[in-house]
Design a protein around this motif. Structure first.
Motif, PDB file in Angstrom:
ATOM      1  N   SER A  35       0.806  -1.217   0.000  1.00 28.89           N
ATOM      2  CA  SER A  35       0.000   0.000   0.000  1.00 28.89           C
ATOM      3  C   SER A  35       0.840   1.268   0.000  1.00 28.89           C
ATOM      4  N   TYR A  36       2.132   1.141   0.207  1.00 30.66           N
ATOM      5  CA  TYR A  36       2.995   2.298   0.392  1.00 30.66           C
ATOM      6  C   TYR A  36       4.072   2.383  -0.673  1.00 30.66           C
ATOM      7  N   CYS A  37       4.504   3.617  -0.927  1.00 34.09           N
ATOM      8  CA  CYS A  37       5.754   3.836  -1.635  1.00 34.09           C
ATOM      9  C   CYS A  37       6.857   3.912  -0.591  1.00 34.09           C
ATOM     10  N   MET A  38       8.023   3.401  -0.918  1.00 34.23           N
ATOM     11  CA  MET A  38       9.102   3.279   0.058  1.00 34.23           C
ATOM     12  C   MET A  38      10.375   3.919  -0.467  1.00 34.23           C
ATOM     13  N   GLY A  39      11.264   4.242   0.464  1.00 34.88           N
ATOM     14  CA  GLY A  39      12.531   4.822   0.043  1.00 34.88           C
ATOM     15  C   GLY A  39      13.623   4.585   1.069  1.00 34.88           C
ATOM     16  N   TRP A  40      14.835   4.723   0.619  1.00 38.90           N
ATOM     17  CA  TRP A  40      16.011   4.706   1.479  1.00 38.90           C
ATOM     18  C   TRP A  40      16.684   6.072   1.404  1.00 38.90           C
ATOM     19  N   PHE A  41      17.085   6.560   2.560  1.00 36.76           N
ATOM     20  CA  PHE A  41      17.755   7.836   2.667  1.00 36.76           C
ATOM     21  C   PHE A  41      19.004   7.661   3.527  1.00 36.76           C
ATOM     22  N   ARG A  42      19.895   8.633   3.477  1.00 37.41           N
ATOM     23  CA  ARG A  42      21.069   8.570   4.329  1.00 37.41           C
ATOM     24  C   ARG A  42      21.461   9.970   4.778  1.00 37.41           C
ATOM     25  N   GLN A  43      22.140  10.003   5.911  1.00 32.65           N
ATOM     26  CA  GLN A  43      22.598  11.273   6.451  1.00 32.65           C
ATOM     27  C   GLN A  43      23.962  11.081   7.086  1.00 32.65           C
ATOM     28  N   GLY A  88      14.311   4.941  -4.280  1.00 28.83           N
ATOM     29  CA  GLY A  88      12.884   4.889  -4.000  1.00 28.83           C
ATOM     30  C   GLY A  88      12.220   3.832  -4.864  1.00 28.83           C
ATOM     31  N   ILE A  89      11.074   3.336  -4.387  1.00 26.36           N
ATOM     32  CA  ILE A  89      10.330   2.324  -5.130  1.00 26.36           C
ATOM     33  C   ILE A  89       8.848   2.558  -4.917  1.00 26.36           C
ATOM     34  N   ASP A  90       8.067   2.422  -5.997  1.00 23.25           N
ATOM     35  CA  ASP A  90       6.632   2.646  -5.846  1.00 23.25           C
ATOM     36  C   ASP A  90       5.895   1.308  -5.727  1.00 23.25           C
ATOM     37  N   ARG A  91       4.562   1.406  -5.703  1.00 20.91           N
ATOM     38  CA  ARG A  91       3.760   0.196  -5.485  1.00 20.91           C
ATOM     39  C   ARG A  91       3.968  -0.835  -6.588  1.00 20.91           C
ATOM     40  N   ASP A  92       4.251  -0.353  -7.805  1.00 26.29           N
ATOM     41  CA  ASP A  92       4.393  -1.250  -8.949  1.00 26.29           C
ATOM     42  C   ASP A  92       5.831  -1.727  -9.160  1.00 26.29           C
ATOM     43  N   GLY A  93       6.720  -1.325  -8.275  1.00 28.08           N
ATOM     44  CA  GLY A  93       8.104  -1.763  -8.387  1.00 28.08           C
ATOM     45  C   GLY A  93       9.001  -0.867  -9.209  1.00 28.08           C
ATOM     46  N   ARG A  94       8.470   0.258  -9.661  1.00 27.46           N
ATOM     47  CA  ARG A  94       9.332   1.201 -10.385  1.00 27.46           C
ATOM     48  C   ARG A  94      10.285   1.848  -9.398  1.00 27.46           C
ATOM     49  N   ALA A  97       2.194   7.135   2.249  1.00 27.98           N
ATOM     50  CA  ALA A  97       0.912   6.545   1.872  1.00 27.98           C
ATOM     51  C   ALA A  97       0.372   7.158   0.592  1.00 27.98           C
ATOM     52  N   LEU A  98       0.631   8.468   0.388  1.00 29.94           N
ATOM     53  CA  LEU A  98       0.190   9.127  -0.853  1.00 29.94           C
ATOM     54  C   LEU A  98       1.227   8.799  -1.911  1.00 29.94           C
ATOM     55  N   CYS A  99       0.946   7.721  -2.616  1.00 31.47           N
ATOM     56  CA  CYS A  99       1.975   7.147  -3.478  1.00 31.47           C
ATOM     57  C   CYS A  99       1.779   7.576  -4.918  1.00 31.47           C
ATOM     58  N   GLY A 100       2.802   8.181  -5.492  1.00 39.97           N
ATOM     59  CA  GLY A 100       2.768   8.493  -6.915  1.00 39.97           C
ATOM     60  C   GLY A 100       3.978   7.859  -7.546  1.00 39.97           C
ATOM     61  N   LEU A 101       4.654   8.603  -8.384  1.00 41.19           N
ATOM     62  CA  LEU A 101       5.888   8.086  -8.958  1.00 41.19           C
ATOM     63  C   LEU A 101       6.957   8.017  -7.872  1.00 41.19           C
ATOM     64  N   PRO A 102       7.960   7.164  -8.028  1.00 44.13           N
ATOM     65  CA  PRO A 102       9.034   7.108  -7.031  1.00 44.13           C
ATOM     66  C   PRO A 102       9.711   8.462  -6.895  1.00 44.13           C
ATOM     67  N   THR A 103      10.058   8.824  -5.669  1.00 38.88           N
ATOM     68  CA  THR A 103      10.676  10.106  -5.444  1.00 38.88           C
ATOM     69  C   THR A 103      11.733  10.000  -4.371  1.00 38.88           C
ATOM     70  N   LEU A 104      12.738  10.874  -4.447  1.00 39.65           N
ATOM     71  CA  LEU A 104      13.775  10.964  -3.427  1.00 39.65           C
ATOM     72  C   LEU A 104      13.607  12.222  -2.585  1.00 39.65           C
ATOM     73  N   ASN A 105      12.433  12.827  -2.676  1.00 41.54           N
ATOM     74  CA  ASN A 105      12.140  14.029  -1.905  1.00 41.54           C
ATOM     75  C   ASN A 105      11.856  13.655  -0.455  1.00 41.54           C
ATOM     76  N   VAL A 106      12.701  14.110   0.436  1.00 35.71           N
ATOM     77  CA  VAL A 106      12.564  13.786   1.859  1.00 35.71           C
ATOM     78  C   VAL A 106      11.182  14.162   2.382  1.00 35.71           C
ATOM     79  N   TYR A 107      10.671  15.282   1.939  1.00 34.62           N
ATOM     80  CA  TYR A 107       9.415  15.814   2.483  1.00 34.62           C
ATOM     81  C   TYR A 107       8.185  15.067   1.984  1.00 34.62           C
ATOM     82  N   ALA A 108       8.359  14.175   1.039  1.00 35.54           N
ATOM     83  CA  ALA A 108       7.231  13.394   0.526  1.00 35.54           C
ATOM     84  C   ALA A 108       6.905  12.206   1.415  1.00 35.54           C
ATOM     85  N   TYR A 109       7.779  11.889   2.355  1.00 30.58           N
ATOM     86  CA  TYR A 109       7.631  10.684   3.163  1.00 30.58           C
ATOM     87  C   TYR A 109       7.088  11.005   4.550  1.00 30.58           C
TER      88      TYR A 109
END
Length: 123
Positions: free
Chosen positions: A31-39, A50-56, A99-111
């Motif tokens: 149900s979610y789009c997911m991502g990995w970040f680092r600091q 990042g990866i979306d629901r469809d695996g992109r 939860a608001l899943c669109g295209l994969p993104t690396l935008n920190v504020y989208a998560y």
């Protein structure tokens, strides 16, 4: 509230590999789009993959060809396979979900949801 738990970090020599995992017990990853970040110390948090629901997928230029993001919906687990590691990959790595899943993104504020992080040190 989605609780995310990372694991798999550690210390490795340059050129080595690590696989990070991120589990979300009780929630449905599909149900979610997911991502990995680092600091890294003294630096802003940056998107890695990042990866979306469809695996992109989407990757930061700095890790393209070396890192692979994937997920196992049946196990509710997100992965980040990191090959050819470099000292500049040293950082705290976080997984994140939105939860608001669109295209994969690396935008920190989208998560919306974040794990506690796992340290990766490359020497």
């Amino acid at each position: 509230h989605v609780q995310l738990v990372e694991s798999g970090g550690g210390s490795v020599q340059a050129g080595g590999s690590l696989r990070l995992s991120c589990a979300a017990p009780g929630y449905t990853y599909s149900s979610y789009c997911m991502g990995w970040f680092r600091q890294a110390p003294g630096k802003e948090r940056e998107g890695v993959a990042g990866i979306d629901r469809d695996g992109r997928t989407i990757y930061a230029d700095s890790v393209k060809g070396r890192f692979t993001i994937s997920k196992d919906n049946a196990k509710n687990t997100l992965y980040l396979l990191m090959n050819s590691l470099k000292p500049e990959d040293t950082a705290m790595y976080y997984c994140a979900a939105r939860a608001l899943c669109g295209l994969p993104t690396l935008n920190v504020y989208a998560y919306n949801y974040w794990g506690q992080g796992t340290q990766v040190t490359v020497s």
